[in-house]
Design a protein around this motif. Structure first.
Motif, PDB file in Angstrom:
ATOM      1  N   PHE A  46       0.826  -1.209   0.000  1.00 22.87           N
ATOM      2  CA  PHE A  46       0.000   0.000   0.000  1.00 22.87           C
ATOM      3  C   PHE A  46       0.858   1.257   0.000  1.00 22.87           C
ATOM      4  CE2 PHE A  46      -3.756  -2.410   1.670  1.00 22.87           C
ATOM      5  CZ  PHE A  46      -4.635  -2.034   0.666  1.00 22.87           C
ATOM      6  N   THR A  47       1.939   1.248   0.778  1.00 22.62           N
ATOM      7  CA  THR A  47       2.792   2.436   0.860  1.00 22.62           C
ATOM      8  C   THR A  47       3.638   2.648  -0.387  1.00 22.62           C
ATOM      9  OG1 THR A  47       4.486   1.172   2.051  1.00 22.62           O
ATOM     10  CG2 THR A  47       2.891   2.412   3.374  1.00 22.62           C
ATOM     11  N   SER A  48       3.784   1.639  -1.220  1.00 27.98           N
ATOM     12  CA  SER A  48       4.560   1.808  -2.448  1.00 27.98           C
ATOM     13  C   SER A  48       3.646   1.878  -3.681  1.00 27.98           C
ATOM     14  CB  SER A  48       5.582   0.675  -2.595  1.00 27.98           C
ATOM     15  OG  SER A  48       4.913  -0.548  -2.774  1.00 27.98           O
ATOM     16  N   ASP A  49       2.442   2.412  -3.490  1.00 24.05           N
ATOM     17  CA  ASP A  49       1.474   2.644  -4.575  1.00 24.05           C
ATOM     18  C   ASP A  49       1.105   1.383  -5.347  1.00 24.05           C
ATOM     19  OD1 ASP A  49       1.219   5.315  -3.982  1.00 24.05           O
ATOM     20  OD2 ASP A  49       2.867   5.908  -5.310  1.00 24.05           O
ATOM     21  N   GLN A  50       0.947   0.298  -4.667  1.00 25.99           N
ATOM     22  CA  GLN A  50       0.453  -0.954  -5.260  1.00 25.99           C
ATOM     23  C   GLN A  50      -0.777  -1.398  -4.465  1.00 25.99           C
ATOM     24  OE1 GLN A  50       3.671  -3.709  -5.114  1.00 25.99           O
ATOM     25  NE2 GLN A  50       4.799  -2.744  -6.791  1.00 25.99           N
TER      26      GLN A  50
END
Length: 99
Positions: A46-50
């Motif tokens: 979630f934090t790496s835009d996935q």
């Protein structure tokens, strides 16, 4: 079936019940490890835009953890059933009716 073979069968069943009971505890621990791992991996995704991959990881980890918990409960119930005493010979032939 002789009395000695009945005792040997009961001993083997008790030993297997102990093994299955230990397996039930390990399955519960494995479910916890799977859920925590899925939670951590989903957070990093979630934090790496996935977001979609993170959601999929969270859902599959949760479903897998629930399945392992259910399997652990079933194993525990099977171990409990194996430890339960069998019917007595008099109780098995007695229908409960007088006469």
């Amino acid at each position: 079936m002789t009395a000695l073979s009945k005792v040997a069968a009961a001993t083997a069943l008790a030993r297997q019940a102990g093994t299955v009971e230990a397996l039930a505890g390990r399955l519960r621990i494995l479910a916890l490890v799977l859920f925590v791992g899925a939670l951590l991996l989903a957070f990093f995704q979630f934090t790496s835009d996935q977001a979609l991959a993170g959601l999929w990881t969270l859902l599959s980890g949760g479903v897998g953890a629930i399945a392992l918990l259910a399997l652990g409960e079933m194993s525990g119930l099977l171990a409990l059933l194996a430890r339960a005493p069998g019917p007595l010979s008099e109780a098995a032939t007695d229908s409960g009716h007088d006469g």
